[in-house]
Design a protein around this motif. Structure first.
Motif, PDB file in Angstrom:
ATOM      1  N   VAL A  54      -8.571   5.759  -2.790  1.00 25.56           N
ATOM      2  CA  VAL A  54      -7.391   5.115  -2.192  1.00 25.56           C
ATOM      3  C   VAL A  54      -6.225   6.102  -2.126  1.00 25.56           C
ATOM      4  O   VAL A  54      -5.519   6.168  -1.116  1.00 25.56           O
ATOM      5  CB  VAL A  54      -7.010   3.833  -2.956  1.00 25.56           C
ATOM      6  N   LEU A  55      -6.029   6.871  -3.187  1.00 25.99           N
ATOM      7  CA  LEU A  55      -4.942   7.852  -3.179  1.00 25.99           C
ATOM      8  C   LEU A  55      -5.134   8.904  -2.091  1.00 25.99           C
ATOM      9  O   LEU A  55      -4.182   9.284  -1.403  1.00 25.99           O
ATOM     10  CB  LEU A  55      -4.814   8.524  -4.546  1.00 25.99           C
ATOM     11  N   LEU A  56      -6.371   9.369  -1.917  1.00 28.39           N
ATOM     12  CA  LEU A  56      -6.643  10.366  -0.880  1.00 28.39           C
ATOM     13  C   LEU A  56      -6.472   9.793   0.527  1.00 28.39           C
ATOM     14  O   LEU A  56      -6.203  10.530   1.473  1.00 28.39           O
ATOM     15  CB  LEU A  56      -8.052  10.935  -1.044  1.00 28.39           C
ATOM     16  N   ASN A  57      -6.616   8.480   0.665  1.00 27.36           N
ATOM     17  CA  ASN A  57      -6.472   7.826   1.961  1.00 27.36           C
ATOM     18  C   ASN A  57      -5.170   7.037   2.064  1.00 27.36           C
ATOM     19  O   ASN A  57      -5.034   6.169   2.927  1.00 27.36           O
ATOM     20  CB  ASN A  57      -7.659   6.876   2.202  1.00 27.36           C
ATOM     21  N   TRP A  58      -4.217   7.328   1.199  1.00 27.28           N
ATOM     22  CA  TRP A  58      -3.006   6.521   1.134  1.00 27.28           C
ATOM     23  C   TRP A  58      -2.231   6.494   2.457  1.00 27.28           C
ATOM     24  O   TRP A  58      -1.697   5.452   2.836  1.00 27.28           O
ATOM     25  CB  TRP A  58      -2.103   6.986   0.003  1.00 27.28           C
ATOM     26  N   ASN A  59      -2.149   7.605   3.153  1.00 25.61           N
ATOM     27  CA  ASN A  59      -1.425   7.607   4.435  1.00 25.61           C
ATOM     28  C   ASN A  59      -2.048   6.629   5.415  1.00 25.61           C
ATOM     29  O   ASN A  59      -1.340   5.901   6.115  1.00 25.61           O
ATOM     30  CB  ASN A  59      -1.393   9.015   5.034  1.00 25.61           C
ATOM     31  N   TRP A  60      -3.368   6.578   5.469  1.00 29.10           N
ATOM     32  CA  TRP A  60      -4.044   5.635   6.359  1.00 29.10           C
ATOM     33  C   TRP A  60      -3.802   4.197   5.899  1.00 29.10           C
ATOM     34  O   TRP A  60      -3.526   3.319   6.719  1.00 29.10           O
ATOM     35  CB  TRP A  60      -5.554   5.904   6.402  1.00 29.10           C
ATOM     36  N   VAL A  61      -3.900   3.950   4.607  1.00 30.80           N
ATOM     37  CA  VAL A  61      -3.680   2.605   4.068  1.00 30.80           C
ATOM     38  C   VAL A  61      -2.274   2.138   4.415  1.00 30.80           C
ATOM     39  O   VAL A  61      -2.081   1.021   4.912  1.00 30.80           O
ATOM     40  CB  VAL A  61      -3.893   2.582   2.533  1.00 30.80           C
ATOM     41  N   ARG A  62      -1.298   3.002   4.190  1.00 32.60           N
ATOM     42  CA  ARG A  62       0.095   2.646   4.468  1.00 32.60           C
ATOM     43  C   ARG A  62       0.305   2.364   5.955  1.00 32.60           C
ATOM     44  O   ARG A  62       0.926   1.367   6.321  1.00 32.60           O
ATOM     45  CB  ARG A  62       1.012   3.770   4.001  1.00 32.60           C
ATOM     46  N   SER A  63      -0.227   3.216   6.814  1.00 38.53           N
ATOM     47  CA  SER A  63      -0.038   3.006   8.251  1.00 38.53           C
ATOM     48  C   SER A  63      -0.770   1.757   8.721  1.00 38.53           C
ATOM     49  O   SER A  63      -0.268   1.031   9.572  1.00 38.53           O
ATOM     50  CB  SER A  63      -0.489   4.228   9.043  1.00 38.53           C
ATOM     51  N   ALA A  64      -1.927   1.477   8.177  1.00 41.76           N
ATOM     52  CA  ALA A  64      -2.667   0.276   8.564  1.00 41.76           C
ATOM     53  C   ALA A  64      -1.921  -0.983   8.131  1.00 41.76           C
ATOM     54  O   ALA A  64      -1.856  -1.967   8.878  1.00 41.76           O
ATOM     55  CB  ALA A  64      -4.067   0.303   7.964  1.00 41.76           C
ATOM     56  N   LEU A  65      -1.338  -0.963   6.949  1.00 37.64           N
ATOM     57  CA  LEU A  65      -0.574  -2.122   6.488  1.00 37.64           C
ATOM     58  C   LEU A  65       0.716  -2.290   7.281  1.00 37.64           C
ATOM     59  O   LEU A  65       1.112  -3.412   7.588  1.00 37.64           O
ATOM     60  CB  LEU A  65      -0.252  -1.989   4.999  1.00 37.64           C
ATOM     61  N   LEU A  66       1.373  -1.183   7.620  1.00 38.00           N
ATOM     62  CA  LEU A  66       2.604  -1.274   8.403  1.00 38.00           C
ATOM     63  C   LEU A  66       2.328  -1.787   9.807  1.00 38.00           C
ATOM     64  O   LEU A  66       3.113  -2.543  10.354  1.00 38.00           O
ATOM     65  CB  LEU A  66       3.305   0.085   8.456  1.00 38.00           C
TER      66      LEU A  66
END
Length: 73
Positions: A54-66
């Protein structure tokens, strides 16, 4: 670097997940001590790998949630 780390973590995640499934299904065939060593230890490794993933993919997680938040607004 990040891509290499993800490849390593993903392989470990897959192997540990399969271990968890196999030891869970074979719980009755294993001694209690063996089950605890294998299943519980691998469970901790699984949790650690999920956190790293999750930490390595955090930018994707954040953009997907936004994207979802702005689409709902």
């Amino acid at each position: 670097m990040k891509a290499t780390a993800l490849k390593v973590v993903n392989v470990i995640l897959a192997l540990v997940f399969l271990n968890q499934a196999a030891t869970g299904l074979l719980h009755d065939s294993l001694s209690h001590e063996t089950f605890e060593i294998i299943h519980e230890s691998a469970g901790l490794v699984l949790i650690a790998c999920v956190v790293v993933h999750v930490l390595l993919n955090w930018n994707w997680v954040r953009s997907a949630l936004l994207k979802r938040r702005t689409a709902k607004s």
